[in-house]
Design a protein around this motif. Structure first.
Motif, PDB file in Angstrom:
ATOM      1  N   PHE A 309       0.872  -1.377  -0.197  1.00 19.35           N
ATOM      2  CA  PHE A 309      -0.064   0.088  -0.086  1.00 19.35           C
ATOM      3  C   PHE A 309       1.038   1.433  -0.110  1.00 19.35           C
ATOM      4  O   PHE A 309       0.687   2.179  -0.743  1.00 19.35           O
ATOM      5  N   LYS A 310       2.006   1.375   0.816  1.00 19.48           N
ATOM      6  CA  LYS A 310       2.829   2.362   1.161  1.00 19.48           C
ATOM      7  C   LYS A 310       3.674   2.778  -0.283  1.00 19.48           C
ATOM      8  O   LYS A 310       3.703   3.756  -0.698  1.00 19.48           O
ATOM      9  N   LYS A 311       4.020   1.570  -0.748  1.00 15.75           N
ATOM     10  CA  LYS A 311       4.808   1.737  -2.232  1.00 15.75           C
ATOM     11  C   LYS A 311       3.962   2.134  -3.325  1.00 15.75           C
ATOM     12  O   LYS A 311       4.148   2.984  -4.228  1.00 15.75           O
ATOM     13  N   HIS A 312       2.578   1.776  -3.508  1.00 16.78           N
ATOM     14  CA  HIS A 312       1.700   2.273  -4.307  1.00 16.78           C
ATOM     15  C   HIS A 312       1.063   3.547  -4.055  1.00 16.78           C
ATOM     16  O   HIS A 312       1.068   4.462  -5.007  1.00 16.78           O
ATOM     17  N   PHE A 313       0.780   4.155  -2.905  1.00 17.44           N
ATOM     18  CA  PHE A 313       0.019   5.452  -2.617  1.00 17.44           C
ATOM     19  C   PHE A 313       0.896   6.184  -1.908  1.00 17.44           C
ATOM     20  O   PHE A 313       0.523   7.337  -1.498  1.00 17.44           O
ATOM     21  N   GLY A 314       1.944   5.731  -1.282  1.00 17.07           N
ATOM     22  CA  GLY A 314       2.967   6.733  -0.779  1.00 17.07           C
ATOM     23  C   GLY A 314       2.740   7.027   0.896  1.00 17.07           C
ATOM     24  O   GLY A 314       3.404   7.964   1.415  1.00 17.07           O
TER      25      GLY A 314
END
Length: 344
Positions: A309-314
């Protein structure tokens, strides 16, 4: 009764008709024939004469689209229809009938060898002459007219029949639905590609398989796989192998189709799951925990889900949920920012 159709060039056209409203039936056939002649043209398919007994009760609703020398008709007939005796004038085209409800009976030479296509079935065949047909009331069917060049040698004198739910037919019908909605905005190259892809998918139906080296199938195959994946996102069995099996292609063919449109199968599935999880994080009620979301969208665990999630949405799922909640709070929920401090 309704008939619509914008001005179109000779390579494309579209019209809709609805003669199912009370009182519309008597003129329904005239509206349908006028729409066909102005938007599709007799050069693609010549409409036969209809039996006088059925003309006065022509209750049909549907959409018809032309793409070059091909035409697609999606029809819902409330009344039975029957052609008059057809003299059998020459024509040269390939026709496909996909019946979902009711039945469509196709005349054979000189009235012999009639073939009835029941609900849940299709027939694909070459037509060298104008033939009679009859449809039942409460018919739901798709009728395709295709140029004979590449299909006629493949079909010969045989008619290909089978289930309307076969993977090849589902893929073909999905493409026709897309063409109905996009043809008005397609440029010349898009119209040409749409017809070419229709022909290639019809060839796949005739052969019962897909040609692994046929690049023109790629966009339609990739879209069909995406549509199927979108319906099965929470399924733990969802994978490239499952999609390939459901669409009756090899995994290699599926990967090549996605590569042709600049994507990867697994990446598409992961991103769609992440977007659905993101929506769930801001659901007004019944919100799932991070670990529950990870399990529901088939991530290995909450840590794996958080990293993806963090990799895709920051940002992490927790940070995203908190920031969204803060943005939605009304101003009076933040008194320290908007009100003076209370003095002693």
């Amino acid at each position: 009764m309704r008939s619509t159709g914008a001005a179109v060039d000779s390579a494309r056209g579209v019209f809709a008709v609805d003669s199912t409203a009370p009182g519309a039936a008597p003129g329904g056939l005239d509206v349908f024939r006028r729409g066909w002649q102005t938007q599709i043209g007799d050069d693609v398919f010549q409409l036969p004469a209809f039996d006088p007994d059925t003309i006065g009760d022509f209750r049909v609703k549907g959409t018809v689209t032309k793409v070059h020398a091909a035409a697609i008709a999606d029809l819902h007939a409330a009344s039975a229809t029957r052609t008059a005796d057809v003299p059998g004038g020459d024509q040269d085209l390939v026709a496909m009938y996909v019946v979902r409800r009711g039945a469509w009976t196709l005349g054979g030479p000189s009235g012999h060898g009639d073939r009835t296509v029941p609900a849940g079935q299709f027939v694909l065949r070459h037509l060298g002459r104008l033939t009679a047909f009859e449809t039942s009331a409460d018919l739901t069917a798709k009728f395709l007219v295709l140029p004979p060049g590449e299909l006629k040698p493949l079909l010969g004198n045989r008619a290909v029949t089978g289930s309307a739910d076969s993977a090849e037919v589902r893929l073909l019908t999905a493409l026709t639905d897309m063409i109905h909605t996009t043809v008005a905005g397609l440029g010349p190259a898009g119209v040409e590609a749409a017809q070419a892809t229709l022909v290639e998918l019809a060839k796949a139906v005739a052969k019962g398989r897909f040609d692994d080296v046929e690049p023109r199938l790629a966009p339609a195959l990739a879209q069909a796989a995406k549509d199927l994946a979108d319906r099965r996102l929470a399924d733990p069995e969802l994978s490239p192998a499952m999609l390939a099996r459901e669409l009756n292609v090899s995994v290699r063919t599926l990967h090549r189709a996605f590569a042709a449109v600049g994507e990867q199968v697994s990446t598409y599935i992961r991103h769609r799951r992440l977007h659905e999880a993101k929506l769930a994080l801001t659901a007004p009620s019944g919100r799932l925990s991070i670990s529950e979301l990870a399990a529901h969208w088939q991530f290995a665990d909450s840590s794996h889900f958080t990293r993806a999630f963090k990799k895709h949405f920051g940002r992490t799922p927790t940070d995203y949920a908190r920031s969204t909640e803060a943005a939605l709070l009304p101003p009076n929920r933040h008194p320290s920012a908007h009100e003076p401090a209370v003095s002693a």
